[in-house]
Motif scaffolding. Structure first.
Motif, short mmCIF file in Angstrom:
data_model
loop_
_atom_site.label_atom_id
_atom_site.label_comp_id
_atom_site.label_asym_id
_atom_site.label_seq_id
_atom_site.Cartn_x
_atom_site.Cartn_y
_atom_site.Cartn_z
N PRO A 161 8.73 75.55 -1.45
CA PRO A 161 7.92 76.78 -1.46
C PRO A 161 7.47 77.20 -0.07
CG PRO A 161 6.85 74.98 -2.69
CD PRO A 161 8.21 74.50 -2.34
N ASN A 162 7.30 76.24 0.82
CA ASN A 162 6.91 76.59 2.20
C ASN A 162 8.05 76.35 3.18
OD1 ASN A 162 4.19 77.33 1.56
ND2 ASN A 162 3.89 75.15 1.13
N GLY A 163 9.26 76.47 2.71
CA GLY A 163 10.42 76.27 3.58
C GLY A 163 10.51 74.82 4.04
N TYR A 164 10.89 74.64 5.29
CA TYR A 164 11.04 73.28 5.82
C TYR A 164 9.69 72.64 6.16
CZ TYR A 164 16.06 74.16 6.09
OH TYR A 164 17.36 74.43 5.78
N TRP A 177 16.69 81.10 -5.52
CA TRP A 177 15.47 80.64 -6.21
C TRP A 177 15.38 79.13 -6.23
CZ3 TRP A 177 10.79 81.25 -6.93
CH2 TRP A 177 10.08 80.72 -8.00
N ASN A 178 16.49 78.46 -6.42
CA ASN A 178 16.51 76.99 -6.42
C ASN A 178 15.98 76.45 -5.09
OD1 ASN A 178 17.17 74.41 -7.47
ND2 ASN A 178 19.10 74.42 -6.30
N TRP A 179 16.43 77.04 -3.99
CA TRP A 179 15.93 76.65 -2.65
C TRP A 179 14.44 76.94 -2.53
CZ3 TRP A 179 15.36 74.65 2.01
CH2 TRP A 179 14.68 75.35 2.99
N MET A 213 16.02 89.36 0.10
CA MET A 213 16.02 88.20 -0.79
C MET A 213 14.90 87.20 -0.49
SD MET A 213 17.04 86.93 -3.49
CE MET A 213 18.60 87.43 -4.16
N PRO A 214 14.62 86.88 0.79
CA PRO A 214 13.47 85.99 1.03
C PRO A 214 12.15 86.61 0.54
CG PRO A 214 14.70 86.36 3.07
CD PRO A 214 15.38 87.16 2.01
N TYR A 215 12.05 87.93 0.62
CA TYR A 215 10.82 88.58 0.13
C TYR A 215 10.72 88.43 -1.39
CZ TYR A 215 6.69 91.32 1.00
OH TYR A 215 5.37 91.68 1.15
N VAL A 216 11.85 88.70 -2.07
CA VAL A 216 11.88 88.57 -3.53
C VAL A 216 11.49 87.14 -3.93
CG1 VAL A 216 13.48 88.48 -5.51
CG2 VAL A 216 13.59 90.40 -3.92
N SER A 217 12.08 86.15 -3.28
CA SER A 217 11.80 84.75 -3.67
C SER A 217 10.35 84.37 -3.36
CB SER A 217 12.70 83.73 -2.97
OG SER A 217 13.87 84.25 -2.56
N GLN A 218 9.81 84.89 -2.27
CA GLN A 218 8.42 84.53 -1.94
C GLN A 218 7.43 85.20 -2.90
OE1 GLN A 218 7.29 84.62 2.19
NE2 GLN A 218 9.06 83.40 2.84
N GLU A 226 17.31 79.78 3.52
CA GLU A 226 16.72 80.68 4.51
C GLU A 226 15.22 80.48 4.57
OE1 GLU A 226 17.74 84.79 3.89
OE2 GLU A 226 17.14 85.30 5.95
N ASP A 227 14.69 80.27 5.77
CA ASP A 227 13.28 79.93 5.95
C ASP A 227 12.67 80.83 7.02
OD1 ASP A 227 10.84 78.65 5.99
OD2 ASP A 227 11.55 76.97 7.20
N PRO A 228 12.48 82.12 6.70
CA PRO A 228 11.97 83.03 7.73
C PRO A 228 10.54 82.70 8.10
CG PRO A 228 12.06 84.15 5.62
CD PRO A 228 12.65 82.79 5.41
#
Ligand code: NAD
Ligand code: UFG
Length: 339
Positions: free
Chosen positions: A334-337, A327-329, A202-207, A192-194
């Motif tokens: 770290p900056n998505g795609y 987390w692996n993703w 989850m994207p917030y937690v990972s960021q 996921e790359d918002p």
């Protein structure tokens, strides 16, 4: 083998579904305008599977452009992922949400009718259960009253599909009501790359974990739940993607409309998500408790029995898998795609 058109297939759920379909032997065509995704996701789908994906960059709302896709390919079924999905943004820009989400649906249905394509799966949402129904949600419950335009687009589109199937007895429609997809493909190559500040947990937690954001605010700890934070039915996106493969197998041999919840049936709280993420990944996630977010329900989870009974589908991944793969993703991208 059948050819499946994924409208919005470069996005988070579409890209994972593309991988599972290709791995199951289906041919995949993706049409996407990259409003919330990147062509890099399509290259990575090809890398993971070693197969080719035919890609059309276009706005699905443009029915004439979309007609070219139907004219150039023999399409057996469509999966309609192409929608805008940010709840808060939909409150600020309702017309944009109604225009995009409903027009994409109409444009697909018009072209399907014109080119004799009879099978479509639609990405619906647990949000259609609204505020009145009691958890766990079952498919035969009446659609409820939504708290935001995004949710209403899903309610309206379900109605549009039901009316279309009433009028055309050969049409086969599967409405998949997703609960809360998180996690990523185990390769760490797609996820996921918002764009901008994430709306979802989850994207917030990972960021926060990767250092892109300072601190997570947990929205409310005074809800009537076991620890005061909201509970949700988090589902691993790969399990969700596999549900689409089962739905494709089903739709190719059935007519009419069927609705399926895609969830695990097990709710977890926000605090449990943060704790599990920290534990399995051995990393701290700075967080504070803040005010409730408008429109949030205390609890939301599925009864997923129907998907098991009719599709033979059930989830296999654990909450630990979801947190590890998210987390692996994130740590590999770290900056998505956009590296
Ligand atoms: P996403 O934003 O990652 O994917 C949607 C894709 O559709 C993107 O690639 C975007 O560029 C594309 N798109 C949007 N409008 C388009 C248009 N007019 N023409 C062409 N392409 C267009 O979102 P996702 O999480 O993969 O969600 C897919 C679908 O599932 C959406 O309809 C969403 O509402 C629904 N859904 C998502 C969730 C969730 O929590 N992720 C929950 C329930 C339902
Ligand atoms: N949350 C926080 N802090 C954040 C983000 C979220 O505490 O920074 C909490 C929310 O308050 C909620 C939980 O985490 O309790 C999950 O929130 P998400 O935004 O990740 O997910 P929602 O359940 O609100 O929304 C999701 C989809 C919508 C869909 C809805 C109902 O994102 O598309 O489920 O199906 F409409």
């Amino acid at each position: 083998m059948a050819t499946i058109l994924l409208a919005g297939g470069a996005g988070y759920i579409g890209s994972h579904t593309a991988v599972e379909l290709l791995d199951s032997g289906y041919d995949v065509i993706i049409a996407d305008n990259f409003a919330n995704s990147s062509p890099e996701a399509v290259r990575r789908i090809e890398k993971i599977t070693g197969k080719n994906v035919k890609l059309y960059e276009l706005d699905i709302k443009d029915a004439d452009k979309l007609a070219e896709v139907f004219a150039e390919n023999k399409i057996d079924a469509v999966i309609h992922f192409a929608g805008l999905k940010a709840v808060g943004e939909s409150v600020e820009k309702p017309v944009m949400y109604y225009r995009n989400n409903i027009d994409t649906t109409l444009s697909l249905l018009e072209n399907m009718s014109r080119f004799g394509v009879k099978n479509i799966i639609f990405s619906s949402s647990a949000t259609v259960y609204g505020e009145e129904n009691k958890v766990p949600y079952t498919e035969e419950m009446k659609r409820g009253v939504c708290t935001n335009p995004y949710g209403w687009t899903k309610v309206m589109m379900e109605q549009i599909f039901e009316d279309a199937a009433k009028a055309d007895k050969e049409l086969s429609v599967v409405l998949l009501r997703y609960f809360n997809p998180i996690g990523a493909h185990e390769s760490g190559m797609i996820g996921e790359d918002p764009q901008g500040i994430p709306n979802n947990l989850m994207p917030y937690v990972s960021q926060v974990a990767v250092g892109r954001r300072e601190c997570l605010t947990i929205f409310g700890n005074d809800y009537p739940t076991h620890d005061g934070t909201c509970t949700r039915d988090y589902i691993h996106v790969v399990d969700l993607a596999k549900g689409h493969v089962k739905a494709i197998d089903y739709i190719l041999s059935h007519n009419g409309v069927e609705i399926f919840n895609l969830g695990t049936g097990t709710p977890y709280s926000v605090t449990e998500i943060v704790d599990t993420f920290e534990k399995v990944n051995g990393i701290k996630v700075n967080h504070v408790y803040g005010a409730r977010r408008a429109g949030d329900l205390a609890e939301c989870y599925a009864n997923a029995d129907k998907a098991l009974k009719v599709l033979g589908w059930k989830t296999e991944k654990t909450l630990e898998d979801m947190c590890r793969d998210s987390w692996n993703w994130q740590k590999n991208n770290p900056n998505g795609y956009n590296k």
